[in-house]
Design a protein around this motif. Structure first.
Motif, PDB file in Angstrom:
ATOM      1  N   LEU A 104      -4.523 -13.970 -13.733  1.00 57.88           N
ATOM      2  CA  LEU A 104      -5.133 -12.677 -13.444  1.00 57.88           C
ATOM      3  C   LEU A 104      -5.603 -12.650 -11.996  1.00 57.88           C
ATOM      4  O   LEU A 104      -6.263 -13.594 -11.542  1.00 57.88           O
ATOM      5  N   TRP A 105      -5.271 -11.576 -11.294  1.00 59.12           N
ATOM      6  CA  TRP A 105      -5.636 -11.425  -9.887  1.00 59.12           C
ATOM      7  C   TRP A 105      -6.354 -10.098  -9.680  1.00 59.12           C
ATOM      8  O   TRP A 105      -6.150  -9.141 -10.428  1.00 59.12           O
ATOM      9  N   ASP A 106      -7.153 -10.041  -8.645  1.00 58.03           N
ATOM     10  CA  ASP A 106      -7.784  -8.792  -8.215  1.00 58.03           C
ATOM     11  C   ASP A 106      -6.851  -8.138  -7.200  1.00 58.03           C
ATOM     12  O   ASP A 106      -6.730  -8.615  -6.075  1.00 58.03           O
ATOM     13  N   PRO A 107      -6.163  -7.046  -7.582  1.00 53.97           N
ATOM     14  CA  PRO A 107      -5.182  -6.467  -6.654  1.00 53.97           C
ATOM     15  C   PRO A 107      -5.810  -5.791  -5.438  1.00 53.97           C
ATOM     16  O   PRO A 107      -5.131  -5.584  -4.435  1.00 53.97           O
ATOM     17  N   ALA A 108      -7.091  -5.473  -5.501  1.00 56.57           N
ATOM     18  CA  ALA A 108      -7.739  -4.833  -4.357  1.00 56.57           C
ATOM     19  C   ALA A 108      -7.988  -5.831  -3.237  1.00 56.57           C
ATOM     20  O   ALA A 108      -7.778  -5.527  -2.059  1.00 56.57           O
ATOM     21  N   SER A 109      -8.426  -7.031  -3.604  1.00 58.22           N
ATOM     22  CA  SER A 109      -8.764  -8.033  -2.588  1.00 58.22           C
ATOM     23  C   SER A 109      -7.709  -9.124  -2.436  1.00 58.22           C
ATOM     24  O   SER A 109      -7.683  -9.837  -1.434  1.00 58.22           O
ATOM     25  N   GLY A 110      -6.852  -9.270  -3.453  1.00 55.89           N
ATOM     26  CA  GLY A 110      -5.889 -10.362  -3.453  1.00 55.89           C
ATOM     27  C   GLY A 110      -6.524 -11.675  -3.863  1.00 55.89           C
ATOM     28  O   GLY A 110      -5.878 -12.725  -3.782  1.00 55.89           O
ATOM     29  N   ASP A 111      -7.779 -11.640  -4.330  1.00 53.70           N
ATOM     30  CA  ASP A 111      -8.498 -12.849  -4.705  1.00 53.70           C
ATOM     31  C   ASP A 111      -8.654 -12.948  -6.228  1.00 53.70           C
ATOM     32  O   ASP A 111      -8.143 -12.117  -6.974  1.00 53.70           O
ATOM     33  N   GLY A 112      -9.380 -13.974  -6.632  1.00 51.96           N
ATOM     34  CA  GLY A 112      -9.768 -14.100  -8.026  1.00 51.96           C
ATOM     35  C   GLY A 112      -8.688 -14.600  -8.942  1.00 51.96           C
ATOM     36  O   GLY A 112      -8.559 -14.136 -10.070  1.00 51.96           O
TER      37      GLY A 112
ATOM     38  N   ASP B  33       0.853  -1.191   0.000  1.00 52.54           N
ATOM     39  CA  ASP B  33       0.000   0.000   0.000  1.00 52.54           C
ATOM     40  C   ASP B  33       0.885   1.235   0.000  1.00 52.54           C
ATOM     41  O   ASP B  33       1.617   1.486   0.956  1.00 52.54           O
ATOM     42  N   MET B  34       0.815   2.006  -1.086  1.00 49.06           N
ATOM     43  CA  MET B  34       1.653   3.196  -1.221  1.00 49.06           C
ATOM     44  C   MET B  34       0.816   4.460  -1.299  1.00 49.06           C
ATOM     45  O   MET B  34       1.181   5.438  -1.948  1.00 49.06           O
ATOM     46  N   SER B  35      -0.348   4.471  -0.648  1.00 51.75           N
ATOM     47  CA  SER B  35      -1.252   5.615  -0.682  1.00 51.75           C
ATOM     48  C   SER B  35      -0.602   6.847  -0.055  1.00 51.75           C
ATOM     49  O   SER B  35      -0.095   6.786   1.080  1.00 51.75           O
ATOM     50  N   GLY B  36      -0.615   7.955  -0.798  1.00 54.89           N
ATOM     51  CA  GLY B  36      -0.035   9.195  -0.288  1.00 54.89           C
ATOM     52  C   GLY B  36       1.421   9.018   0.075  1.00 54.89           C
ATOM     53  O   GLY B  36       2.210   8.481  -0.689  1.00 54.89           O
ATOM     54  N   GLN B  37       1.790   9.449   1.255  1.00 56.97           N
ATOM     55  CA  GLN B  37       3.158   9.301   1.743  1.00 56.97           C
ATOM     56  C   GLN B  37       3.302   8.097   2.654  1.00 56.97           C
ATOM     57  O   GLN B  37       4.328   7.925   3.298  1.00 56.97           O
ATOM     58  N   GLN B  38       2.254   7.266   2.726  1.00 59.44           N
ATOM     59  CA  GLN B  38       2.272   6.114   3.606  1.00 59.44           C
ATOM     60  C   GLN B  38       2.798   4.876   2.880  1.00 59.44           C
ATOM     61  O   GLN B  38       2.869   4.817   1.669  1.00 59.44           O
ATOM     62  N   CYS B  39       3.161   3.868   3.669  1.00 53.73           N
ATOM     63  CA  CYS B  39       3.621   2.599   3.123  1.00 53.73           C
ATOM     64  C   CYS B  39       3.228   1.496   4.096  1.00 53.73           C
ATOM     65  O   CYS B  39       3.442   1.635   5.309  1.00 53.73           O
ATOM     66  N   ALA B  40       2.623   0.434   3.563  1.00 54.40           N
ATOM     67  CA  ALA B  40       2.227  -0.683   4.410  1.00 54.40           C
ATOM     68  C   ALA B  40       2.205  -1.950   3.569  1.00 54.40           C
ATOM     69  O   ALA B  40       1.935  -1.910   2.364  1.00 54.40           O
ATOM     70  N   ALA B  41       2.488  -3.083   4.201  1.00 53.66           N
ATOM     71  CA  ALA B  41       2.433  -4.365   3.515  1.00 53.66           C
ATOM     72  C   ALA B  41       0.989  -4.773   3.300  1.00 53.66           C
ATOM     73  O   ALA B  41       0.129  -4.553   4.161  1.00 53.66           O
ATOM     74  N   GLY B  42       0.710  -5.360   2.146  1.00 53.08           N
ATOM     75  CA  GLY B  42      -0.647  -5.778   1.823  1.00 53.08           C
ATOM     76  C   GLY B  42      -0.734  -7.266   1.547  1.00 53.08           C
ATOM     77  O   GLY B  42      -0.072  -8.071   2.192  1.00 53.08           O
ATOM     78  N   HIS B  43      -1.541  -7.627   0.553  1.00 50.59           N
ATOM     79  CA  HIS B  43      -1.793  -9.031   0.241  1.00 50.59           C
ATOM     80  C   HIS B  43      -0.534  -9.732  -0.271  1.00 50.59           C
ATOM     81  O   HIS B  43       0.352  -9.117  -0.866  1.00 50.59           O
ATOM     82  N   ILE B  44      -0.485 -11.036  -0.039  1.00 49.61           N
ATOM     83  CA  ILE B  44       0.572 -11.893  -0.574  1.00 49.61           C
ATOM     84  C   ILE B  44      -0.085 -12.902  -1.506  1.00 49.61           C
ATOM     85  O   ILE B  44      -0.947 -13.674  -1.092  1.00 49.61           O
TER      86      ILE B  44
END
Length: 378
Positions: free
Chosen positions: A245-253, A195-206
């Motif tokens: 193909l993956w859904d990057p928002a949910s990490g599913d699909g 997650d690179m929203s704005g000036q933030q950074c956080a680990a997301g889906h694997i």
């Protein structure tokens, strides 16, 4: 790189939801070992020592002697979103031989071909520009470095692990179209979303793609689909490795494009949302339109470990290890074949008027449709 290669002319919405309707597609449940979440380290925090360990126990790492002629790594090459800067990572070879004072990420001015600056970054390898052009993601080994265009460190992203039986290496990185997410793919068998929203950074889906589907990641233009695929290794008898193909928002699909046959060596999205996959055995360039329709494009004499560059509009470039460079315009059907061209990586300018090429010895060059222009060496 040949300055004047011989030429001959030849005649010539959501992609995920559409792809789910393809007869050759199917979903596969998440498989594999459980992976630990990653983390984003600010400049004030040191990178843990274990992150620098890239060779698992029992794996023999080949030793390559430094060469004075090897100037650049071939794992990363990218042009800025506004087309004014070109980035590539220097090899450590000349520094190791005391032929250079330092090494890092080189930025060229695309108009003049002159070196603008050298950025020192903890990671060296794959490169991605943020869509706003203010920063770069540079990846290699087991971590990713985020720096601004002046070279100031913003984040170190760690989390990719030691693989089983392979040397650890982050092979590709890509920002989502809005720049709010970064995808990184590694030989550890995972694709990590940050997650690179704005000036933030956080680990997301694997994500856990299929075997030999870890070499490339590509977002659709609307950011709703992440394509994962291609391999950096191949042996006789290997099974097909169709793109996923993956859904990057949910990490599913997770959806496998099973109608793409052969060993995938390259993939990328064009501006209209089509996904292009370059395969060997059979040698083929498959175009998957946003509605799921599949068609075939032209290929070079060999597509084994060939390089693929997909432009933002209709232009596509394929380079084979035998020195053939195929330029195809999907809109007009025109094809152009350049011969005796030596390059390792390539990318299109944002307006597709220039094809940029990187060679590990001679550096960067630009082709304007007629002639090659060599860039300055650092």
């Amino acid at each position: 790189m040949t300055a004047f290669p011989r030429r001959r002319w030849l005649l010539g919405t959501s992609a995920l939801s559409a792809a789910l309707l393809l007869p050759g597609c199917g979903s596969i449940p998440f498989l594999g070992r459980r992976h630990e979440p990653g983390s984003c380290l600010p400049p004030s925090e040191e990178i843990p020592d274990e992150v620098h360990e890239t060779v698992p126990d029992g794996v023999r790492a080949g030793v390559t002697e430094p060469s004075p002629d090897r100037r650049f790594l071939t794992s990363g090459f990218a042009v800025s979103p506004d087309g004014t800067l070109l980035a590539a990572c220097e090899s450590y070879d000349r520094w190791a031989l005391d032929l250079a004072d330092s090494y890092g990420v080189i930025l060229w001015d695309t108009a003049s071909g002159e070196v603008v600056r050298r950025i020192s970054a903890p990671a060296q390898g794959a490169i991605a520009w943020h869509p706003d052009g203010t920063r770069l993601a540079i990846a290699g080994g087991r971590h990713i470095t985020i720096v601004d265009v002046e070279g100031e460190l913003q984040w170190n992203l760690i989390g990719h692990e030691l693989p089983r039986g392979r040397i650890a290496n982050v092979l590709d990185v890509a920002y989502s179209p809005e720049g709010t997410q970064l995808a990184s793919t590694s030989t550890d068998g995972t694709v990590r979303l940050w997650d690179m929203s704005g000036q933030q950074c956080a680990a997301g889906h694997i994500l856990a793609p299929g075997r030999r589907s870890e070499a490339r990641v590509s977002y659709s233009p609307d950011g709703s689909v992440l394509a994962v695929g291609a391999t950096a290794t191949w042996g006789e008898g290997d099974a097909d490795n169709p793109p996923e193909l993956w859904d990057p928002a949910s990490g599913d699909g997770r959806t496998v494009l099973r109608d793409v046959h052969g060993i995938v060596f390259g993939l990328g999205h064009s501006g209209d949302g089509s996904l292009l996959a370059l395969t060997h055995g059979p040698d083929s360039l498959t175009v998957i339109d946003p509605d799921g329709t599949m068609s075939e494009g032209p290929v070079t004499a060999s597509t084994q470990f060939a390089e693929l560059a997909v432009g933002s509009g209709s232009r596509v470039a394929i380079h084979s290890g035998e020195g053939e460079l195929m330029i195809w315009d999907r809109a007009t059907g025109d094809q152009m074949l350049l011969e005796d061209v030596s390059l390792d990586r390539m990318c299109w300018s944002p307006d597709e008027s220039v094809l940029y090429a990187l060679h590990h010895e001679s550096g960067a060059a630009a082709w304007d449709g007629q002639d090659w222009r060599q860039f300055e060496l650092p």
